[in-house]
Write a protein that holds these residues in place. Sequence first.
Motif, PDB file in Angstrom:
ATOM      1  N   GLY A  23      -5.153   1.604  22.757  1.00  0.00           N
ATOM      2  CA  GLY A  23      -5.313   2.911  23.371  1.00  0.00           C
ATOM      3  C   GLY A  23      -5.786   2.830  24.802  1.00  0.00           C
ATOM      4  O   GLY A  23      -5.837   3.845  25.504  1.00  0.00           O
ATOM      5  N   VAL A  24      -6.139   1.631  25.271  1.00  0.00           N
ATOM      6  CA  VAL A  24      -6.605   1.421  26.641  1.00  0.00           C
ATOM      7  C   VAL A  24      -5.628   0.500  27.382  1.00  0.00           C
ATOM      8  O   VAL A  24      -5.085   0.861  28.421  1.00  0.00           O
ATOM      9  CB  VAL A  24      -8.034   0.853  26.663  1.00  0.00           C
ATOM     10  N   LEU A  25      -5.394  -0.676  26.845  1.00  0.00           N
ATOM     11  CA  LEU A  25      -4.416  -1.601  27.423  1.00  0.00           C
ATOM     12  C   LEU A  25      -3.143  -1.670  26.586  1.00  0.00           C
ATOM     13  O   LEU A  25      -2.041  -1.785  27.128  1.00  0.00           O
ATOM     14  CB  LEU A  25      -5.026  -3.000  27.537  1.00  0.00           C
ATOM     15  N   LEU A  26      -3.309  -1.596  25.293  1.00  0.00           N
ATOM     16  CA  LEU A  26      -2.188  -1.632  24.350  1.00  0.00           C
ATOM     17  C   LEU A  26      -1.946  -0.231  23.809  1.00  0.00           C
ATOM     18  O   LEU A  26      -2.867   0.411  23.299  1.00  0.00           O
ATOM     19  CB  LEU A  26      -2.522  -2.588  23.187  1.00  0.00           C
ATOM     20  N   ASN A  27      -0.724   0.259  23.930  1.00  0.00           N
ATOM     21  CA  ASN A  27      -0.403   1.570  23.368  1.00  0.00           C
ATOM     22  C   ASN A  27      -0.411   1.493  21.843  1.00  0.00           C
ATOM     23  O   ASN A  27       0.096   0.529  21.246  1.00  0.00           O
ATOM     24  CB  ASN A  27       0.968   2.047  23.853  1.00  0.00           C
ATOM     25  N   LEU A  28      -0.992   2.518  21.230  1.00  0.00           N
ATOM     26  CA  LEU A  28      -1.055   2.617  19.771  1.00  0.00           C
ATOM     27  C   LEU A  28      -0.486   3.947  19.315  1.00  0.00           C
ATOM     28  O   LEU A  28      -0.524   4.935  20.054  1.00  0.00           O
ATOM     29  CB  LEU A  28      -2.509   2.538  19.282  1.00  0.00           C
ATOM     30  N   ASN A  29      -0.003   3.964  18.077  1.00  0.00           N
ATOM     31  CA  ASN A  29       0.382   5.222  17.438  1.00  0.00           C
ATOM     32  C   ASN A  29      -0.022   5.122  15.972  1.00  0.00           C
ATOM     33  O   ASN A  29       0.704   4.550  15.157  1.00  0.00           O
ATOM     34  CB  ASN A  29       1.883   5.465  17.575  1.00  0.00           C
ATOM     35  N   PHE A  30      -1.216   5.639  15.656  1.00  0.00           N
ATOM     36  CA  PHE A  30      -1.731   5.551  14.294  1.00  0.00           C
ATOM     37  C   PHE A  30      -0.812   6.253  13.304  1.00  0.00           C
ATOM     38  O   PHE A  30      -0.729   5.872  12.136  1.00  0.00           O
ATOM     39  CB  PHE A  30      -3.142   6.147  14.224  1.00  0.00           C
ATOM     40  N   LYS A  31      -0.114   7.275  13.778  1.00  0.00           N
ATOM     41  CA  LYS A  31       0.754   8.041  12.885  1.00  0.00           C
ATOM     42  C   LYS A  31       1.894   7.184  12.348  1.00  0.00           C
ATOM     43  O   LYS A  31       2.351   7.384  11.219  1.00  0.00           O
ATOM     44  CB  LYS A  31       1.307   9.259  13.621  1.00  0.00           C
ATOM     45  N   LYS A  32       2.353   6.213  13.138  1.00  0.00           N
ATOM     46  CA  LYS A  32       3.436   5.346  12.669  1.00  0.00           C
ATOM     47  C   LYS A  32       3.002   4.528  11.453  1.00  0.00           C
ATOM     48  O   LYS A  32       3.788   4.326  10.525  1.00  0.00           O
ATOM     49  CB  LYS A  32       3.904   4.421  13.796  1.00  0.00           C
ATOM     50  N   THR A  33       1.762   4.059  11.452  1.00  0.00           N
ATOM     51  CA  THR A  33       1.267   3.320  10.284  1.00  0.00           C
ATOM     52  C   THR A  33       1.084   4.264   9.100  1.00  0.00           C
ATOM     53  O   THR A  33       1.424   3.908   7.962  1.00  0.00           O
ATOM     54  CB  THR A  33      -0.043   2.596  10.645  1.00  0.00           C
ATOM     55  N   GLU A  34       0.553   5.453   9.366  1.00  0.00           N
ATOM     56  CA  GLU A  34       0.400   6.430   8.289  1.00  0.00           C
ATOM     57  C   GLU A  34       1.754   6.765   7.665  1.00  0.00           C
ATOM     58  O   GLU A  34       1.887   6.811   6.432  1.00  0.00           O
ATOM     59  CB  GLU A  34      -0.250   7.696   8.843  1.00  0.00           C
ATOM     60  N   GLU A  35       2.760   6.963   8.501  1.00  0.00           N
ATOM     61  CA  GLU A  35       4.101   7.288   7.996  1.00  0.00           C
ATOM     62  C   GLU A  35       4.711   6.117   7.239  1.00  0.00           C
ATOM     63  O   GLU A  35       5.387   6.309   6.217  1.00  0.00           O
ATOM     64  CB  GLU A  35       5.003   7.689   9.170  1.00  0.00           C
ATOM     65  N   ALA A  36       4.476   4.897   7.720  1.00  0.00           N
ATOM     66  CA  ALA A  36       5.024   3.718   7.046  1.00  0.00           C
ATOM     67  C   ALA A  36       4.422   3.556   5.657  1.00  0.00           C
ATOM     68  O   ALA A  36       5.131   3.234   4.687  1.00  0.00           O
ATOM     69  CB  ALA A  36       4.768   2.467   7.885  1.00  0.00           C
ATOM     70  N   PHE A  37       3.109   3.787   5.531  1.00  0.00           N
ATOM     71  CA  PHE A  37       2.484   3.678   4.218  1.00  0.00           C
ATOM     72  C   PHE A  37       2.884   4.847   3.313  1.00  0.00           C
ATOM     73  O   PHE A  37       3.003   4.678   2.102  1.00  0.00           O
ATOM     74  CB  PHE A  37       0.964   3.602   4.357  1.00  0.00           C
ATOM     75  N   ARG A  38       3.111   6.007   3.907  1.00  0.00           N
ATOM     76  CA  ARG A  38       3.574   7.137   3.098  1.00  0.00           C
ATOM     77  C   ARG A  38       4.934   6.819   2.494  1.00  0.00           C
ATOM     78  O   ARG A  38       5.204   7.154   1.334  1.00  0.00           O
ATOM     79  CB  ARG A  38       3.655   8.405   3.941  1.00  0.00           C
ATOM     80  N   ALA A  39       5.779   6.138   3.255  1.00  0.00           N
ATOM     81  CA  ALA A  39       7.095   5.751   2.744  1.00  0.00           C
ATOM     82  C   ALA A  39       6.984   4.769   1.585  1.00  0.00           C
ATOM     83  O   ALA A  39       7.897   4.671   0.755  1.00  0.00           O
ATOM     84  CB  ALA A  39       7.932   5.146   3.873  1.00  0.00           C
ATOM     85  N   LEU A  40       5.852   4.063   1.510  1.00  0.00           N
ATOM     86  CA  LEU A  40       5.618   3.134   0.398  1.00  0.00           C
ATOM     87  C   LEU A  40       4.961   3.828  -0.795  1.00  0.00           C
ATOM     88  O   LEU A  40       4.723   3.196  -1.821  1.00  0.00           O
ATOM     89  CB  LEU A  40       4.728   1.974   0.868  1.00  0.00           C
ATOM     90  N   GLY A  41       4.634   5.109  -0.631  1.00  0.00           N
ATOM     91  CA  GLY A  41       4.054   5.864  -1.740  1.00  0.00           C
ATOM     92  C   GLY A  41       2.583   6.186  -1.593  1.00  0.00           C
ATOM     93  O   GLY A  41       1.967   6.689  -2.534  1.00  0.00           O
ATOM     94  N   ILE A  42       2.009   5.915  -0.416  1.00  0.00           N
ATOM     95  CA  ILE A  42       0.584   6.192  -0.187  1.00  0.00           C
ATOM     96  C   ILE A  42       0.467   7.463   0.650  1.00  0.00           C
ATOM     97  O   ILE A  42       0.699   7.458   1.863  1.00  0.00           O
ATOM     98  CB  ILE A  42      -0.102   5.011   0.528  1.00  0.00           C
ATOM     99  N   GLU A  43       0.135   8.566  -0.003  1.00  0.00           N
ATOM    100  CA  GLU A  43       0.105   9.859   0.681  1.00  0.00           C
ATOM    101  C   GLU A  43      -1.183  10.095   1.456  1.00  0.00           C
ATOM    102  O   GLU A  43      -1.229  10.958   2.333  1.00  0.00           O
ATOM    103  CB  GLU A  43       0.295  10.986  -0.348  1.00  0.00           C
ATOM    104  N   ASP A  44      -2.228   9.358   1.133  1.00  0.00           N
ATOM    105  CA  ASP A  44      -3.549   9.635   1.722  1.00  0.00           C
ATOM    106  C   ASP A  44      -4.054   8.462   2.553  1.00  0.00           C
ATOM    107  O   ASP A  44      -5.241   8.166   2.560  1.00  0.00           O
ATOM    108  CB  ASP A  44      -4.558   9.959   0.622  1.00  0.00           C
ATOM    109  N   PHE A  45      -3.157   7.788   3.288  1.00  0.00           N
ATOM    110  CA  PHE A  45      -3.583   6.587   3.999  1.00  0.00           C
ATOM    111  C   PHE A  45      -4.706   6.868   4.985  1.00  0.00           C
ATOM    112  O   PHE A  45      -5.587   6.035   5.187  1.00  0.00           O
ATOM    113  CB  PHE A  45      -2.412   5.935   4.742  1.00  0.00           C
TER     114      PHE A  45
END
Length: 219
Positions: A23-45
């Motif tokens: 978030g300072v030097l490296l761009n992050l997108n926490f939502k991408k990890t949340e969406e990836a785990f949701r696709a695996l069946g984890i709705e509350d990551f």
Amino acid sequence: MSIRNGNGFYMQKIKNIILDLGGVLLNLNFKKTEEAFRALGIEDFNTHFSQFQASPLFEDLEVGRVSPLEFFEHFRRETGLALTDEAIIESWNAMLLDFPPERLQWLEDLGKKYRVFLYSNTNSIHYDSFHEAFERSFPGKNLNNYFEKAYYSHILGKRKPFADSFRIILEDAGLLAEETVFIDDTIGNIEGAREAGINAIHLVPGKTVLDIKESDLAF
């Protein structure tokens, strides 16, 4: 050591800069990890991990109390899903994006004026991934070489926002808190640094290190 500004006021001269990574030097997108785990069946990551909080299991991973293999086993038990190690790794790393070249140039320029350090809450899974990505994007360069010393929570055994972790870094690097500025995009980490007596700059959403002016570093 103090310096006089143009108005005749004395200010503490800042000598040291400690930077966050994600978030300072490296761009992050926490939502991408949340969406990836949701696709695996984890709705509350986001109850397990987010930018602002981490469950005990994820905290243990970030301070090196559990190995990646132990983490995978515990995570499967917590979620009740028979996920492969590879699926967990891919989803967990989905949040890691890119290193904008202009921020690295800013970092190089910063190192000509200040002692520069890194302090990142991370883990060995992310560590391997973002270092590999960095070397692919910038062949022949090593991220750690941009800093006098890089502190990673899973190696340090401590994590932000706890003030004692900042004090350990100050002592290890031989820094005075009042001569040091910490830059992070998470307010809780900023508060932890300030509790340790360190000056701090909060990068609010929409701002990057490129928006920091020399005058912002005069505390």
